[in-house]
Design a protein around this motif. Structure first.
Motif, PDB file in Angstrom:
ATOM      1  N   ASN A  23      31.081  53.508  52.353  1.00 32.05           N
ATOM      2  CA  ASN A  23      31.928  52.644  52.970  1.00 32.05           C
ATOM      3  C   ASN A  23      31.368  51.299  53.405  1.00 32.05           C
ATOM      4  O   ASN A  23      31.738  50.632  54.440  1.00 32.05           O
ATOM      5  CB  ASN A  23      32.879  53.110  54.134  1.00 32.05           C
ATOM      6  N   GLU A  24      30.482  50.705  52.529  1.00 32.56           N
ATOM      7  CA  GLU A  24      29.739  49.380  53.123  1.00 32.56           C
ATOM      8  C   GLU A  24      30.597  48.243  53.188  1.00 32.56           C
ATOM      9  O   GLU A  24      30.061  47.389  53.801  1.00 32.56           O
ATOM     10  CB  GLU A  24      28.765  49.286  51.877  1.00 32.56           C
ATOM     11  N   PHE A  25      31.666  48.465  52.518  1.00 33.08           N
ATOM     12  CA  PHE A  25      32.563  47.161  52.477  1.00 33.08           C
ATOM     13  C   PHE A  25      33.152  46.905  53.921  1.00 33.08           C
ATOM     14  O   PHE A  25      33.366  45.817  54.382  1.00 33.08           O
ATOM     15  CB  PHE A  25      33.871  47.199  51.514  1.00 33.08           C
ATOM     16  N   ILE A  33      30.889  44.367  56.102  1.00 37.88           N
ATOM     17  CA  ILE A  33      30.868  43.101  55.810  1.00 37.88           C
ATOM     18  C   ILE A  33      31.265  41.919  56.972  1.00 37.88           C
ATOM     19  O   ILE A  33      30.739  41.043  57.379  1.00 37.88           O
ATOM     20  CB  ILE A  33      31.735  42.447  54.653  1.00 37.88           C
ATOM     21  N   PHE A  68      38.760  44.751  49.831  1.00 42.27           N
ATOM     22  CA  PHE A  68      37.469  44.013  49.236  1.00 42.27           C
ATOM     23  C   PHE A  68      37.465  44.765  47.704  1.00 42.27           C
ATOM     24  O   PHE A  68      37.615  45.940  47.420  1.00 42.27           O
ATOM     25  CB  PHE A  68      36.237  44.587  49.519  1.00 42.27           C
ATOM     26  N   ASP A 125      38.669  48.793  47.453  1.00 42.37           N
ATOM     27  CA  ASP A 125      38.504  49.250  48.750  1.00 42.37           C
ATOM     28  C   ASP A 125      39.558  48.861  49.607  1.00 42.37           C
ATOM     29  O   ASP A 125      39.624  47.619  50.068  1.00 42.37           O
ATOM     30  CB  ASP A 125      37.272  49.292  49.145  1.00 42.37           C
ATOM     31  N   ARG A 138      40.001  54.135  48.489  1.00 42.85           N
ATOM     32  CA  ARG A 138      39.145  53.474  47.697  1.00 42.85           C
ATOM     33  C   ARG A 138      39.679  53.723  46.300  1.00 42.85           C
ATOM     34  O   ARG A 138      40.014  54.918  45.936  1.00 42.85           O
ATOM     35  CB  ARG A 138      38.113  53.938  47.816  1.00 42.85           C
ATOM     36  N   ALA A 186      33.892  38.956  43.166  1.00 38.17           N
ATOM     37  CA  ALA A 186      34.816  39.775  43.887  1.00 38.17           C
ATOM     38  C   ALA A 186      35.382  39.269  45.279  1.00 38.17           C
ATOM     39  O   ALA A 186      34.840  38.218  45.748  1.00 38.17           O
ATOM     40  CB  ALA A 186      33.595  40.551  44.863  1.00 38.17           C
ATOM     41  N   TYR A 198      33.117  36.542  46.790  1.00 36.71           N
ATOM     42  CA  TYR A 198      31.467  36.934  46.562  1.00 36.71           C
ATOM     43  C   TYR A 198      30.897  36.888  45.103  1.00 36.71           C
ATOM     44  O   TYR A 198      31.896  37.246  44.368  1.00 36.71           O
ATOM     45  CB  TYR A 198      31.085  38.109  47.430  1.00 36.71           C
ATOM     46  N   TYR A 216      37.488  39.264  49.038  1.00 40.73           N
ATOM     47  CA  TYR A 216      37.604  40.016  50.181  1.00 40.73           C
ATOM     48  C   TYR A 216      38.690  39.149  51.070  1.00 40.73           C
ATOM     49  O   TYR A 216      38.392  38.030  51.503  1.00 40.73           O
ATOM     50  CB  TYR A 216      36.193  40.032  50.923  1.00 40.73           C
TER      51      TYR A 216
END
Length: 354
Positions: A24-26, A29, A103, A133, A160, A79, A74, A81
């Motif tokens: 879940n790195e999004f 951000i 994202f 996500d 996701r 991408a 990005y 966001y």
């Protein structure tokens, strides 16, 4: 062409373990151009609708309905966001808020059926899909019985999707505290305090179409569960008055991951990454921001290591409850192409009251 789709598909799922250091790195951000312009050093000072993300304890600082919108692109627009949030006070001692984050990479070519059963290439068989996500956050905050101590909790639902190839649902909790005394402000934000759990559902029919794209690889379905480890952010800040109209806000944060990473301080137990941010404002109308963080050791081709850092800059304007902010940030600090322009707007309905 199939190996491209294989990479997109397995990059989400392959090598999933019970605990994931980068699941879940999004969600890491960040939101709000004002905060990003200060290198995310706002855990001790956030006090508006965007506190839903940074530290829900800060929601106690709002006095009326507030809303927030943010957009960022990005990787040269590949991408996108987006973030939207709303918060309101319940009474003088508590407040609630809700937000959504998306994202996603859209319009990805699905070439799994580009070649028909007779070996002919048919471009009409190409379709498009999205890898996206989502995070839905529900926050509650209140003043505690102790003087100048605020507490907040954030419940999040994570969704996701990778086209119709795979999808997951997840849930988790964050909790934070804020404390203020003599122009000094302190904040603690614990993310994924109960760990954040994700459960994947994989379309095996679609997986069978790509599993042989690279010979002898990806022959088995990836793991279907992920558990995100907790993270901790601690901050201290102070306000300074400069002359009659100018104010200076400074904050230093320490970000802790309970895993070994490339952070400037790293061990098998935890990794520590500091960040510092500054904000100068003219009579709370015009803002200038700067910060530096994300100190990472980068391994070069000759196996030597160099220290990289991520600078951030931002400006803002506030008039009658409408605040527009801009931030320029460099993801990973490698090359000009990675600089991103981030815009956000925050509405405070208090200024609309008669």
């Amino acid at each position: 062409m199939k190996f491209i789709l294989t990479f997109l598909f397995t990059s989400y799922l392959l090598n999933a373990q019970v605990f994931r250091s980068y699941s879940n790195e999004f969600l890491n951000i960040g939101v709000d151009a004002a905060a990003l312009g200060m290198s995310k050093t706002v855990v001790a000072t956030t006090n508006n609708v965007n506190a839903i993300y940074w530290n829900p304890a800060g929601l106690v600082g709002i006095e009326d309905y507030q809303g927030s919108l943010m957009h960022a692109s990005y990787f040269a627009g590949i991408a996108n966001y987006n973030h939207a949030a709303f918060a309101m006070p319940i009474d003088k001692e508590s407040a609630v808020g809700i937000s959504i984050i998306r994202f996603g990479v859209d319009d990805i070519l699905n070439t799994t059926e580009l070649i028909d059963s007779e070996g002919n290439i048919d471009f009409n068989r190409i379709s498009l899909f999205s890898a996206a996500d989502y995070a839905f956050n529900f926050a509650y905050a209140r003043n505690l019985i102790f003087k100048d101590v605020k507490f907040g909790v954030n419940a999040k639902i994570v969704r996701r999707t990778i086209g119709n190839f795979a999808s997951s649902w997840g849930f988790g909790f964050d909790a934070g505290f804020q404390f203020e005394r003599n122009n000094w402000k302190f904040g603690i934000m614990a993310r994924d305090i109960t760990t954040t759990f994700n459960s994947w559902a994989i379309n095996e029919t679609e997986f069978d179409k790509i599993k042989n794209a690279i010979p002898w690889q990806n022959q088995e379905l990836p793991e279907t569960t992920e558990i995100t480890k907790p993270k901790l952010q601690v901050g201290v800040a102070k306000d300074f008055r400069i002359g009659r109209f100018f104010n200076l806000l400074t904050e230093v944060d320490v970000n802790v991951r309970f895993a070994k990473t490339n952070d400037i301080i790293s061990s098998d137990v935890a990794s520590i990454n500091p960040a510092v941010g500054f904000q100068v404002d003219y009579d709370q109308l015009v803002y200038l921001r700067a910060g530096v963080g994300n100190f990472q050791y980068i391994t070069q081709f000759d196996n030597t290591k160099s220290l990289s850092l991520q600078p951030n800059f931002g400006v803002g304007f506030n008039y009658k409850g409408i605040q527009v902010d801009y931030a320029l940030t460099n993801i990973g600090s490698v090359g000009n192409a990675l600089y991103s322009n981030i815009f956000s707007i925050t509405f405070d309905f208090l200024f609309l009251r008669p």
